[in-house]
Each structure stands twice: as structure tokens, then as C-alpha cells.
Design an enzyme around this catalytic site. Structure first.
Site, PDB file in Angstrom:
ATOM      1  CG  ASN A 202      -2.046   1.044   1.166  1.00  0.00           C
ATOM      2  OD1 ASN A 202      -1.827   2.006   0.372  1.00  0.00           O
ATOM      3  ND2 ASN A 202      -3.122   0.671   1.615  1.00  0.00           N
ATOM      4  CB  CYS A 207      -6.269  -0.491   0.466  1.00  0.00           C
ATOM      5  SG  CYS A 207      -7.445   0.681   0.924  1.00  0.00           S
ATOM      6  CG  HIS A 454      -8.471  -1.303   4.540  1.00  0.00           C
ATOM      7  ND1 HIS A 454      -7.299  -0.974   3.878  1.00  0.00           N
ATOM      8  CD2 HIS A 454      -8.276  -2.772   4.837  1.00  0.00           C
ATOM      9  CE1 HIS A 454      -6.653  -1.876   3.766  1.00  0.00           C
ATOM     10  NE2 HIS A 454      -7.214  -2.825   4.191  1.00  0.00           N
ATOM     11  CG  ASP A 471      -6.516  -6.260   4.311  1.00  0.00           C
ATOM     12  OD1 ASP A 471      -6.068  -5.481   4.009  1.00  0.00           O
ATOM     13  OD2 ASP A 471      -6.926  -6.559   5.489  1.00  0.00           O
TER      14      ASP A 471
END
Length: 1115
Positions: A202, A207, A454, A471
Site C-alpha cells: 500500500n 488499497c 479500507h 488485504d
């Protein structure tokens, strides 16, 4: 999500969750070590049944009177751990409320402690809970990161505005929902080892991009097409989107660790600021696919985007009573499905194809048949092999004039059958031989609220039963329940932990929910989930990326073996001669630019000297090495020669003894003495009486400083004793008079003092490694040199700054460059710039500083004499810029600062035109003064015409300004200020008349038919008993609308955003019972018709938040 230090204020708008920056906190830093506050005994001794999830509410009274920079809540306990909330009521060096979850007893916990929590923080809207602002995140807390949260939680302007509902009776309510989970060892987790896949790093707030890239990568047919896009070995990944995407996909396929996306974002033309702006996944998906589609044209993979993602639907209108049907075929790459009011995907598709009846006042004007009852709808001609469904989790709330997130429960199936109920979604022209049965491939999730959050993705790459969560850098195996049911949204009920007590069940809204779904058609899955291997990758790409991997591996090995080696940097006279006066002026050498040796620590120093002999051609016995030392005044000089017994040691032993900083480097000066034939000879003996001095020569006429050599002198001798030698080194006559100066230090300011030639070196406190600069004394004629002596020249060199000047109109282009001094005052700077521009009055210049993060001008210009020196103009937090922006004003800046400029749009009563006027008046002026000034600039319908000033926003009138209101606080940046004549009918309004708002509107195409206002709003006087038909006549005359067009217009009374269509015989007066026009934008007469006016650029972007900025790919 990657932890990073947050950017400063200009850059930090609605960014992802970031830890507070300890550098920005004054005094003690409880973000690092928090003192435990006293709390009730129940907190100190939590019961063993304390639940692992808790909702904590913090009521903060007299909020506006808090005078502490940081404010902590009481301690509360979750899962046996002590927590508290930390807020910065006035922001943590930003203009937003800053809020964090803090480990209350961090200072008292044992070494190596760690705890993992998922939590949300919220500021409650006490008027309507629906508008509460909530943000959710997760974090593994430890001693280094004992707090986590949001530096820019919500704008202070919203929080402190009593009309917004967050501050009621000077009280703010804050909620925290904290769930303590099992600690995961985040740092040692190996995604590749555990799952076979790697994540993406990131960059700050990327993200959203990472989740989309992982989804596209795991569509193998798409990946194969990207690999087959033509690129060459001469392309640079940062300038070629195809090559950057190929490189990224290759690394995702073959790397063992997470992959960086900087090459790709640079190929988009993005700078660091773009990477800190959170954008919309749907928008990026469209822009990226359009860009790739364009790049694929004329190549072997042309049309791939269409083949994968393009479907078609048919918009139709079919008359009921006559034989007339209008159809229009349209393509789509994704479908936007309603979430609100729909329980699942099928309900959304039902709504999408819902038939609308056009009848009554809403009849359809069919060509050749006039107004007819009709059916209007959408049916699908074909669906694509890869079906992308964008769920409308964000909607515009017209009441609040803002976006809100829809967190309602919304289900989606593993298998989606779009042929259900005999193909109810398909048009008659659809190919019925294609079976539209789809399997879920990926679920993109948004966690958080409308102000930020997020993104991550659940994907099953091969459509097997195994799901994976991507993630950012972390990839984990997940079950189908986590990927589907837990992403439906809605509310979740916490289990009862005290069944013996009659407690109502606690429900909380789930702020993590599906935002985008990707389905793959069953009949196409074998083609789409295909095999992609190295033969699909261009040879030059394989070579380039393998070379990168090898270099990376070499670096890794180099790093792994670093503890076995010492780096020795050897400086010589040649290096000093090369660098002084060119790259550097102070001290002697830049050690980064001298010969460097990487030697094993166990190597005997004598063996190292042999390597030096080979490198420099200086025999071992003729080498003398000096240790460098950093002095207290921050200068760095040769301090002493290595002793014979030291030279018998290993390299590692010498480094450890000489290097108190304990880094891996050993810095040495190699003293080489040369004879008349320039060949090395043995260095002279050195006693304690001898001093090694270095000499620089300054030429004032040409402002040049250079290194001329070194001498070994006796400390008891005097400078006058070596004048002859110095003249010889300089090429002067033997008896030339010279001035000598000692270069003492240069940080934080230059210190260079003249030496008394008749005083001994010892009394002058001269020692080994000192630097003496010398020059010829200047004659009276020569004293007019800009820098007549060494101190003035060194002062100039230390403070000079090459500044690039730009105009505000072209903030990316340098207009000119000027050499200035950091010590120049504000007046010095503007005088020099004015001279450069040929401007007589420097006070008419206004300067603006540069934001190093956004690469844009700062929002506020520099005030007249608002800073002391140039250095203050160029500094931006901990960075220094070399850019200033300028503008030439028509009046002096001190005078302008006492004025307020308003941009007023004047709507002429005599002509169909709008003219923008800039009205500039003293700040203490009133609206009445603005109107009087405007009267001198505009053409009125008659001499006694009265004007008024209105506030217009998104095509609605929000305010009529009283003539006594001061202009200082009027904002014309977001709202339009409109001036107009007051019509005679409004001046003579009767007791039973009403003054109402009239707005133009249209309805959005599609299933939800949201109302959109457009055009210029206006006031209208309506009389008691007056029907719509009578009012329509007056409106048509006022707006000069032709009969043919006006016949198609519809009229509705609006209340709270809902239209109630009117008939010609309706008495309009009865719908408007309120006399007060203020706040009456909620109630208005709406004119529905097509918006044929050209769109204004500024209107589309009014009131856009930073995170709503459009995604742009520039290359």
C-alpha cells in the site's frame, strides 16, 4: 493495511487510517508511552467474564471550552485489556478532528507485549443517528504502536457547526466498538508459504487499487492478454502502462514477497499526492479498462476488454394504444445495482428491468402520435463472460446535500442464474442458446464510512471451494462464510454473555460489506480460467524481470552478510582537489564520492594496505592513514594518524575502536607525500609538536574557492613562517601579502575568523585537521567585489538558494530561476523579483509557498511581510522546497489585504445574459455597499431599480443577504453569489400572497429516477386562489419558452425532496402555506423538463471532497 507516518495537513484529506505522527506532538508523547490514568476499581479488577467485544460511549460536555491539545476518555476494559480513546479536539496539526484507540496501560506492560483488535470509532449525530460518522479499522498494538486511528477523522468545520447535529448543548458523543481478537503474528506471516499467493504494498491510500488489481490478475484470460500486449526492452515501466502492468503481474505470479505498485502508478502519471488520495474502485476500474482498451488497439489482443466485460442492454419505450416502439441498444462493462430497498442481487435485477408506466401527466410524446400511454424499461440483449456488478453502497442524500453509505443487508449467491423465470431479464432479440449461469469469482469489500475506509478482496482464483482474502500485503485462506455471509452487511447481534440477566440483545451495524462482485459464466470458465505460464511472457520481459530478481537476491545476500564485512572509505588529496569549489565548499570531502572498499572484518589491516597499494599505486611502506572524527561543532576532520600497533589489528577491530556511531563504515584519510618527480616518498615523521593543516585558496575577483594542499607545521611556529610556502602553493610571488582565515564551522551558521599571522598556532588553538583559507588582500578598487573576503563568500555559499518561480495560472511550469539568499528578507525577495519582472512597485507582488507533498501552491498566499526570510517561505513542515509562485496585483498587497473581493454574478433584467463582476471593498463593508458598488457597473432597467444579493448552491436559492450583513465572512468559493433586480410584483406583495421558490429539475434515467436540479432558480409571487394554469402563463412569459417546448413541461410541488405532480386546475397557493422564504428551499415549485443548457464546468465540481476527486490516468 500498511502503517505509515501520516502526511502533513495539505496532503491529509480523508486518507486511510494512519497512526498519529509523534514528530508533530509537542512535549511528552503519550502516543508512544501512555501514563495510566486512575479509574474505578471495577476497571482495575475486571470480572473474568468480561466480553471480548464492547461498545463504549464517551460523553464530552463543554466541548468547545476544552483547552487541552489532547483529551483522553476514561479507561474501559475489553477482553481483559485496558483501552481508552484519545482525541485532539482541535486536530493533530490538521484541520480535522483526530481520534485514536489507545492502549491505556502501555507503559506498564511487559517487554514484547502485543494485542490485536478490530474496532470502529464514531462521532454520533445527535439529531439523526443515520448521519453519524463512523470509521473502522484493525491493528496489532505493541510498544512501538500503542495507538491507532485516524488523524483526519472529520472536518472541524462540520464538528463545531451546531446545525450539523454533532455538537448539541456543547456536548459531543463518541462511540467505540472494540473487538479483541487472537493475536496474529503479522510480521512473520508468509503469504506465499501459507497460500501460494502474494499481496500488494500500500502506497498510502491505494488499497482500493490493490483490491481491483488482484481481482483482474486472478482472471487468467485477462492476465494472458496483458502479457501479450506488445512492449519492447527499451520501454521504461514508469512510462508504459502495458509494461508496468506486465511487470506487476509477473511479480505477482513469481515473487515470494509482496509486490510494490509504484512503477504502475508512475506509469499512470500519478505523483505521491495521488497515491495518498483514496478514490473509487468502480471509477478506477472503468478508467483503467478504457485505457487498456485503447492501448490494445492495433495489437494481437485488440478487443480483449470487450470480449471479457462487454454486454448489451436495450432501452425501450412501447406505446400501449398505438403501434409505436422506440428502442436503443447500449453497451456496458459493468452494471450498477441498487442496494437500498433490495434484499439481494435478484431483487436488484428485478428493479433494473422494472417497467415504468408513462400515463396521465407523464405520457410519452410518440413521433406522429402525440402524447400516448406507454411502457418504459430495460432488457438485456446479452451478458458478458465476466460480469462485474457494482453495488450502489454510496448514494447522494438530497436532504443533507452529501453522500451517505448504505450498510443495509444485501445478499448475493454463489451461483447466479440470469435465465430465471423464462429469461425475464432478456430482450426478445437475446440469443437463448447461451446459458447465463454465473459462478461467483470475487467479492470486493469496503470497510468504513463515506468519509474514508479500507478496501480488500475475497477471491477464489480457480473457482474451487477455497477462498482467499487479499488485504494489501497479506493473503490468507478464508472459508465461504467469511467471503459471502459476513459481507452481506446489515446488523449483527452480539451473543449474550450474561444469560442470567435480562439484558436486551446488543446489535451493531456492520460497516464492512460487499461493494463489487465479479461473476464468471459457467460455459466460459474453462476459457477464462486458463493456464498462464512463462511462454506467455515476452522474452525481453522475462530477462528484465529475472535480472531484477537476481539483483534483488544479490542485495539480500549482501545485506545478510553485511555483519561480516566493513566498508572502508579512503579519501586522498585528489578527492579534496576534485570536490572543493565544485560539489562542496565546507570541510574537506564528501565521503560518498570517494573510493570505497568492502573488506571482511577479520582481514588484517596490513593486508588491506596491500589492496590499497594495488588500487592507488602507493607502496605499503609509504602509506600513512588518518582517522576522521566528528567534532562538537559538527565538522568532520582528520583527527590523528593510525598508530603502528593499531595497524597490526584486524579491520574490524580498528573500526570498532574508532567508530563510536557503531555503523559498518571506517573512514580514513590516506596521506601521500610526493617528491619533486611527483612519485610517492615516505611521509615525514610526526611528533606531538607537529600539526597537519589543510589549505584552501580564495580568489575574490572570480569568487572561486579551491583546495591547494596541506602542510605539517610546528604548533609553536606562526602563520607568518609559512607565508612563503603558501604563496608557492598558490602560484603567487614569494613575498606576496596574504590574509589567512580559519574555517571553524558552518552549521547552523558560518564561523570563519581571521588569523593573526604573528601569533603561534598553539595560541590560535590550531590543531590537527584544521582548515585555513587564504587570499590576497583587496585594493580599494577591488573591494567593490560582491564577496570581498573568505567569510563573506562562505556566508553566501551557505545561504544561497536557486529558486524556481512559477505563476499560479501555470503551477507546473517554471517561468524563471533566480539565485537568492536564505537570509534575504521579505522585502529583499520581492524587490529582486520585481526587478526581474520589470515591475516598478514591489508591493504589487504577492508570493505563495509550495506544498512539497501535493506539488501544488499552498491554499493561502504569503501575507505582506508575513515571514522574515526566504528560508521561511521555502520550508514546508520538515521539507524544504525551491519553488515559489508569484502574481502581479493591480494594487499594493498591504492595501489588498484590507479588502475583500467577491465574485458576483449579475443577472440582467433587460438582457438574457449573466455577467461576472469582481467587487473589491474594505472588509468591514456591508452587502449594501456591494449593491451600491454593483450599481455603478451594471445596466439597470430603470434608474430607481433595487438590487438584492442571493446565495445560490446546486441550483437552489439558500439565502437573501440582508443589506446590513458584513461581507468579511461571505464565502464565494463554494456558493454562487447572484445579484438581480427585485421585481415590482415582489415589492407590492399582498397579505394573502406567497413568495415561493421555483426550481428546474429533471429525473435521472435508470431505475431509481433521482431528482436532479439544474438551471437558474428564481422567486415567484403566487396569489390566493390562483391555479396552476394561470401560474404557467406567467412562468412561460417570464422565461420566454416557446409553446412547443413548454407543452412538454410538467409541474410539481416539492416538499422534503419528494415531487407531487400538479394538474392545471390545482390551486397552487394551497400547497405553500409557509410565508418564510428562509429554509424554503425544502419546499418549492418544480419545473420538469429536459436540460438543454450547456453544462458549466464549475457546477459539476462544487463541494467535492478530496476523496471524491476523479481518477485520472494521464499516460
Amino acid at each position: 493495511m500498511t502503517m505509515m507516518t501520516p502526511p502533513p495537513l495539505d496532503q491529509q484529506e480523508d486518507e486511510e487510517m494512519l497512526v498519529p505522527n509523534p514528530d508533530l506532538v509537542e512535549g511528552p508523547q503519550p502516543m508512544e508511552v501512555a501514563q495510566t490514568e486512575p479509574a474505578a476499581s471495577a476497571v482495575e479488577n475486571p470480572p473474568p467474564e468480561d466480553p471480548p467485544t464492547l461498545k463504549f460511549t464517551w460523553t464530552i460536555p463543554i466541548f468547545t471550552r476544552l483547552n487541552t491539545r489532547k483529551h483522553y476518555s476514561d479507561v474501559f476494559v475489553v477482553g481483559g485489556y485496558k483501552w481508552r480513546i484519545l482525541i485532539f479536539p482541535k486536530g493533530n496539526n490538521v484541520d480535522h478532528l483526530s481520534m485514536y484507540l489507545d492502549v491505556a496501560d502501555a507503559a506498564n506492560l511487559p517487554y514484547g507485549w502485543s494485542r490485536y483488535s478490530q474496532f470502529s470509532l464514531a462521532v454520533v449525530n445527535q439529531v439523526n443517528n443515520r448521519y453519524s460518522i463512523r470509521k473502522e479499522t484493525q491493528h496489532q498494538f505493541n510498544a512501538r504502536e500503542s495507538d491507532w486511528g485516524f488523524t483526519s477523522f472529520m472536518p472541524l468545520s462540520e464538528l463545531y457547526d451546531p446545525t450539523r447535529g454533532y455538537l448539541v448543548n456543547d456536548t459531543v458523543l463518541i462511540e467505540a466498538e472494540v473487538a479483541v481478537r487472537k493475536v496474529l503474528d503479522y510480521w512473520s506471516y508468509d503469504s506465499k508459504k501459507e497460500t501460494g499467493f502474494v499481496g500488494l504494498k500500500n502506497q498510502g491510500a491505494t488499497c482500493y487499487m490493490n483490491s481491483l488489481l488482484q481481482t483482474l490478475y486472478h482472471i487468467p484470460y485477462f492476465r494472458k492478454a496483458v502479457y501479450h500486449m506488445p512492449t519492447t526492452e527499451n520501454d521504461a515501466p514508469t512510462a508504459s502502462i502495458p509494461l508496468a502492468l506486465q511487470s506487476l503481474f509477473y511479480k505477482l505470479q513469481y515473487n515470494d514477497t509482496s509486490v510494490a505498485t509504484k512503477e504502475l502508478t508512475k506509469s499512470f502519471g500519478w505523483d505521491t499526492y495521488d497515491s495518498f488520495m483514496q478514490h473509487d474502485v468502480q471509477e478506477l476500474n472503468r478508467v483503467l479498462c478504457e485505457k487498456l482498451e485503447d492501448k490494445m488497439k492495433g495489437t494481437v489482443v485488440e478487443g480483449t476488454i470487450q470480449k471479457l466485460f462487454e454486454g448489451h442492454h436495450m432501452n425501450y419505450i412501447e406505446c400501449i394504444n398505438v403501434d409505436y416502439k422506440s428502442t436503443r441498444k447500449e453497451s456496458f462493462y459493468d452494471l450498477q445495482l441498487d442496494v437500498k430497498g433490495c434484499k439481494d442481487v435478484y431483487a436488484s435485477f428485478d428493479k433494473y428491468v422494472e417497467v415504468e408506466r408513462l400515463e396521465g401527466d407523464n405520457k410519452y410524446h410518440a413521433e406522429g402520435h402525440d402524447l400516448q400511454d406507454a411502457k418504459k424499461g430495460v432488457l438485456f440483449i446479452d451478458f458478458p463472460p465476466v460480469l462485474q456488478l457494482q453495488l450502489k453502497r454510496f448514494e447522494y442524500d438530497f436532504m443533507r446535500d452529501t453522500m451517505v453509505k448504505i450498510n443495509d443487508r444485501y445478499e448475493f449467491p454463489l451461483q447466479l442464474d440470469l435465465d430465471r423465470e423464462n429469461g425475464k431479464y432478456l430482450s426478445p432479440d437475446a440469443d437463448k442458446s447461451v446459458r447465463n449461469l454465473y459462478t461467483l469469482h470475487s467479492v470486493l469489500v469496503h470497510s468504513g464510512g463515506v468519509h474514508g475506509g479500507h478496501y480488500y478482496a475475497f477471491i477464489r482464483p480457480t473457482l474451487s471451494d477455497q477462498w482467499y482474502k487479499f488485504d494489501d500485503e497479506r493473503v490468507t485462506k478464508e472459508d465461504v462464510k467469511r467471503a459471502l455471509e459476513e459481507q452481506y452487511g446489515g446488523e449483527e447481534e452480539l451473543p449474550q454473555n450474561n444469560p442470567g440477566f435480562n439484558n436486551p440483545p446488543f446489535k451493531f451495524t456492520k460497516y464492512s460489506n460487499a461493494y463489487m462482485l465479479v461473476y464468471i459464466r459457467e460455459s466460459d470458465k474453462d476459457k477464462i480460467i486458463c493456464n498462464v505460464d512463462e511462454k506467455d511472457i515476452a522474452e525481453h520481459l522475462r530477462v528484465r524481470l529475472k535480472k531484477e530478481q537476481e539483483e534483488k537476491e544479490d542485495k539480500r545476500k549482501y545485506k545478510a552478510q553485511a555483519h561480516l564485512f566493513t566498508t572502508i572509505k579512503v579519501a586522498r588529496d585528489d578527492d579534496i582537489t576534485e570536490q572543493i569549489g565544485k560539489n562542496i565548499y565546507f570541510d574537506l570531502v564528501d565521503h560518498e564520492k570517494v573510493r570505497s572498499f568492502r573488506i571482511q572484518k577479520q582481514t588484517p589491516f596490513q593486508q588491506f594496505k596491500e589492496e590499497v597499494a594495488k588500487e592507488f599505486g602507493v607502496p605499503v611502506q609509504l602509506q600513512r592513514f588518518w582517522i576522521w572524527a566528528k567534532r562538537q561543532n559538527h565538522t568532520y576532520r582528520p583527527n590523528r594518524p593510525l598508530l603502528p600497533n593499531e595497524e597490526l589489528q584486524t579491520v574490524g577491530q580498528i573500526r570498532e575502536a574508532s567508530n563510536k556511531a557503531n555503523n559498518a563504515e571506517l573512514k580514513l584519510f590516506l596521506e601521500i607525500e610526493r617528491g619533486p618527480d611527483d612519485l610517492p616518498i615516505p611521509p615525514p615523521e610526526k611528533s606531538s609538536e607537529d600539526i597537519l593543516l589543510f589549505f584552501k585558496l580564495y580568489d575574490p575577483e572570480n569568487a572561486v574557492l579551491r583546495y591547494v594542499g596541506r602542510l605539517m607545521v610546528k604548533s609553536s611556529s606562526k602563520p607568518m613562517d609559512i607565508v612563503g610556502q603558501l604563496n608557492k602553493m598558490a602560484g603567487f610571488a614569494p613575498d606576496e601579502e596574504i590574509d589567512l582565515f580559519e574555517e571553524i564551522k558552518f552549521e547552523p551558521c558560518v564561523m570563519c575568523e581571521q588569523l593573526d599571522k604573528k601569533t603561534s598556532f598553539r595560541l590560535c588553538q590550531i590543531e590537527d585537521g584544521d582548515i585555513i583559507c587564504y587570499q590576497k588582500p583587496l585594493s580599494i578598487q577591488e573591494s567593490e567585489c560582491r564577496y570581498p573576503d573568505v567569510p563573506s563568500f562562505l556566508e553566501y555559499v551557505q545561504n544561497r538558494e536557486l529558486v524556481r518561480f512559477r505563476t499560479l495560472e501555470k503551477p507546473k511550469e517554471d517561468e524563471f530561476t533566480m539565485e537568492l539568499s536564505k537570509q534575504h528578507t521579505y522585502d529583499d525577495v520581492v524587490e529582486r523579483v520585481a526587478e526581474k519582472l520589470g515591475l516598478d512597485d514591489p508591493s504589487k507582488l504577492r508570493l505563495t509557498s509550495h506544498n512539497c507533498y501535493s506539488q501544488q501552491p499552498k491554499p493561502q498566499p504569503i501575507k505582506y511581510r508575513g515571514v522574515d526570510h526566504l528560508s521561511d517561505m521555502l520550508v514546508h513542515y520538515n521539507q524544504t522546497s525551491d519553488i515559489l509562485y508569484y502574481e502581479v496585483l493591480d494594487i499594493p498587497l498591504p492595501e489588498l489585504q484590507g479588502l475583500k473581493t467577491l465574485k458576483v454574478a449579475f443577472h440582467s433584467a433587460t438582457k438574457d445574459e449573466v455577467i461576472i463582476h469582481n467587487i473589491r471593498l474594505p472588509k468591514q463593508s456591508t452587502v449594501g455597499d456591494v449593491i451600491n458598488e454593483l450599481k455603478t457597473k451594471v445596466e439597470l432597467s430603470h434608474q430607481d431599480a433595487e438590487l438584492r444579493l442571493l446565495e445560490v448552491f446546486f441550483h437552489k436559492i439558500y439565502k437573501i443577504f440582508p443589506s446590513t450583513e458584513r461581507i468579511e465572512n461571505i464565502n464565494d468559493q463554494y456558493w454562487t453569489l447572484r445579484a438581480e433586480e427585485i421585481p415590482d410584483e415582489e415589492k407590492n406583495i399582498g397579505p394573502n400572497d406567497r413568495l415561493i421558490h421555483v426550481y428546474h429539475f429533471t429525473k435521472e434515467a435508470g431505475q431509481n429516477q433521482q431528482v436532479q436540479n439544474f438551471g437558474e432558480p428564481f422567486f415567484l409571487v403566487i396569489h390566493e386562489g390562483e391555479t396552476l394554469e394561470e401560474i404557467k402563463t406567467r412562468i412561460q412569459k417570464k422565461l420566454h419558452v416557446p409553446d412547443e417546448d413548454f407543452a412538454k413541461w410538467k409541474f410539481a410541488s416539492f416538499s422534503l425532496g419528494r415531487p407531487d405532480y400538479l394538474q392545471d386546475t390545482d390551486v397552487v397557493y394551497n400547497r405553500f402555506q409557509r410565508r418564510d422564504v428562509y429554509g424554503a428551499w425544502e419546499q418549492y415549485l418544480g419545473l420538469e423538463h429536459i436540460d438543454n443548457a450547456p453544462k458549466r464546468a464549475y457546477a459539476a465540481n462544487q463541494n467535492r471532497h478530496a476523496y471524491e476527486k476523479p481518477v485520472k490516468i494521464y499516460n
